[in-house]
Design an enzyme around this catalytic site. Structure first.
Site, short mmCIF file in Angstrom:
data_model
loop_
_atom_site.label_atom_id
_atom_site.label_comp_id
_atom_site.label_asym_id
_atom_site.label_seq_id
_atom_site.Cartn_x
_atom_site.Cartn_y
_atom_site.Cartn_z
N CYS A 50 0.82 -1.21 0.00
CA CYS A 50 0.00 0.00 0.00
C CYS A 50 0.86 1.26 0.00
O CYS A 50 2.02 1.25 0.43
CB CYS A 50 -0.90 0.02 1.24
SG CYS A 50 -2.24 -1.18 1.20
N GLU A 52 0.59 3.79 1.96
CA GLU A 52 0.97 4.19 3.33
C GLU A 52 2.22 3.45 3.77
O GLU A 52 3.12 4.02 4.40
CB GLU A 52 -0.18 3.87 4.30
CG GLU A 52 -1.44 4.67 4.05
CD GLU A 52 -2.41 3.97 3.09
OE1 GLU A 52 -1.95 3.25 2.17
OE2 GLU A 52 -3.62 4.14 3.26
N CYS A 83 -6.26 0.67 4.80
CA CYS A 83 -6.69 -0.69 5.13
C CYS A 83 -6.30 -1.01 6.58
O CYS A 83 -5.54 -0.27 7.21
CB CYS A 83 -6.05 -1.70 4.17
SG CYS A 83 -4.31 -2.03 4.50
#
Ligand code: THU
Length: 130
Positions: A50, A52, A83
């Site tokens: 991801c 992040e 998530c």
């Protein structure tokens, strides 16, 4: 550089040939420096990472471990939420009162605290006594 501009810029580099869903993340660390990340997918789907996680890895690689603010942007109908796994990763490096701004390219925004993103987070204190 404002976090929004940094996140939008890195989002352009997202490697998302499978989902076609490009995400950009930018965080400011204790030094004031901004670190960015984008999602990097893989043909073996679970190996994708991801945005992040990429931003956090960039911060740690540069020798920093304290997030003071963060922003995530994607072309979603409503502000894109991190998530579950990324919520735990953010909580590792950010106090509960740190603000994470979730942004959609249509302009919708939502600001959440880290302790709102991950209430009841598992932390190092839970291992006291081991
Ligand atoms: N994704 C992120 O990078 N961050 C989020 O906050 C939500 C989801 C990515 C993972 C995957 O590459 C794509 O978006 C679709 O799930």
């Amino acid at each position: 550089m404002p976090l929004y501009d940094a996140a939008c810029a890195v989002r352009e580099n997202a490697y998302a040939p499978y989902s076609r869903f490009k995400v950009g993340a930018a965080l400011r660390a204790a030094s004031g420096k901004v670190y960015t990340g984008c999602n990097v997918e893989n043909v073996a789907y679970p190996e994708g990472t991801c945005a992040e996680a990429g931003a956090i890895a960039s911060m740690v690689a540069a020798g920093e471990t304290v997030i003071t603010e963060m922003l995530v942007v994607a072309d979603s109908p409503s502000p894109v939420p991190p998530c579950g796994g990324c919520r735990q990763k953010i909580a590792e490096f950010a106090r509960g009162d740190v603000q994470v701004t979730l942004v959609a390219l249509n302009g919708a925004r939502q600001v959440m605290r880290v302790d709102e993103l991950l209430p009841g987070a598992f932390g190092a204190g839970h291992m006291d006594g081991v």
